[in-house]
Scaffold this motif. Structure first.
Motif, PDB file in Angstrom:
ATOM      1  N   LEU A  12       7.156  36.211  -4.062  1.00  0.00           N
ATOM      2  CA  LEU A  12       7.852  35.108  -3.411  1.00  0.00           C
ATOM      3  C   LEU A  12       8.533  35.582  -2.130  1.00  0.00           C
ATOM      4  N   GLN A  16       7.884  34.072   1.560  1.00  0.00           N
ATOM      5  CA  GLN A  16       8.989  33.559   2.362  1.00  0.00           C
ATOM      6  C   GLN A  16       9.033  34.213   3.735  1.00  0.00           C
ATOM      7  N   ASN A  48       0.015  30.866  -1.941  1.00  0.00           N
ATOM      8  CA  ASN A  48       0.112  30.796  -3.403  1.00  0.00           C
ATOM      9  C   ASN A  48      -1.189  31.259  -4.061  1.00  0.00           C
ATOM     10  N   TYR A 120      11.041  28.024  -0.430  1.00  0.00           N
ATOM     11  CA  TYR A 120      10.385  28.996   0.447  1.00  0.00           C
ATOM     12  C   TYR A 120      11.272  29.444   1.614  1.00  0.00           C
TER      13      TYR A 120
END
Length: 231
Positions: A12, A16, A48, A120
């Motif tokens: 993640l 980001q 993703n 995000y």
């Protein structure tokens, strides 16, 4: 370390840091660029997929303080770990020529956008796409600008058509499904101003047609001037 060896949090964090969502939509009314939930989803799907993460969005209607809100939840998971971010958007008071599902859908879109931005960490840093943005303009500023444009357009149409301003205002609001100016929510500012532009254009065209000079199709022959000495 390969992509598969990264932990959920590391994946993640990487997304980001790499995710870019340009504000590719433009508001003719406000004169600014903006992004919506669909733009974020389009940009994040490849990231993703690359990291094997599943994103889901859910909406729940909530009644608070006499108003209906939509709570949107963005959930990201790798099958073991997950992270949820929630955001809220209030439904508009007025429902101008829209059924309830469309009004709810508008609130859902706003809520989902902010849930995704929170998940995000999509910010509004100083860059080419954030010089004039909807996110940096307060509701009061938007309202002030809308009212200024609205009253100016009404005065322009009134001057061209010789119709009382209050009659024009009532006609514009009625055509857009409102009874009073204070019923117009921010999401309908552009729609109302767009209708006013069309009304002003029609008034200008009608005025030009009425004031167009008439050309005599059978002009009389010009009489030559003379003096008595020429006879």
């Amino acid at each position: 370390m390969s992509e598969l060896e990264l932990t959920f949090n590391q994946k993640l964090i990487k997304i980001q840091a790499e995710l870019k969502v340009p504000k590719s939509n433009y508001s003719d009314f406000g004169g600014y660029n903006f992004r919506n939930a669909e733009d974020i989803l389009k940009a994040v799907k490849p990231h993703n997929s690359k990291h094997g993460l599943l994103l889901t969005l859910t909406d729940i209607p909530i009644f608070m303080d006499g108003r209906f809100y939509i709570k949107a939840t963005a959930t990201l998971t790798d099958g073991t770990d997950s992270l949820k971010v929630e955001a809220y958007a209030r439904e508009a008071d007025a429902k101008p020529k829209m059924d309830d599902s469309q009004v709810t859908g508008s609130a859902s879109s706003y809520a989902r956008k902010y849930a995704l931005q929170g998940l995000y960490l999509i910010d509004d840093g100083i860059d080419a796409d954030s010089q004039n943005t909807a996110d940096s303009v307060s509701d009061d500023q938007m309202r002030e600008e809308f009212l200024e444009i609205f009253h100016r357009r009404v005065a322009e149409v009134s001057g061209l058509t010789q119709t009382k301003p209050e009659v024009i205002e009532a006609n514009i609001l009625g055509k857009n499904g409102f009874d009073h100016l204070d019923q117009v929510p921010p999401e309908y500012y552009q729609q109302v101003i767009g209708y006013m532009k069309l009304l002003l254009k029609k008034a200008e065209q009608k005025t030009q047609k009425v004031n167009k000079p008439v050309v005599d199709s059978n002009p009389q022959q010009e009489t030559k001037s003379f003096t008595w000495g020429e006879i």
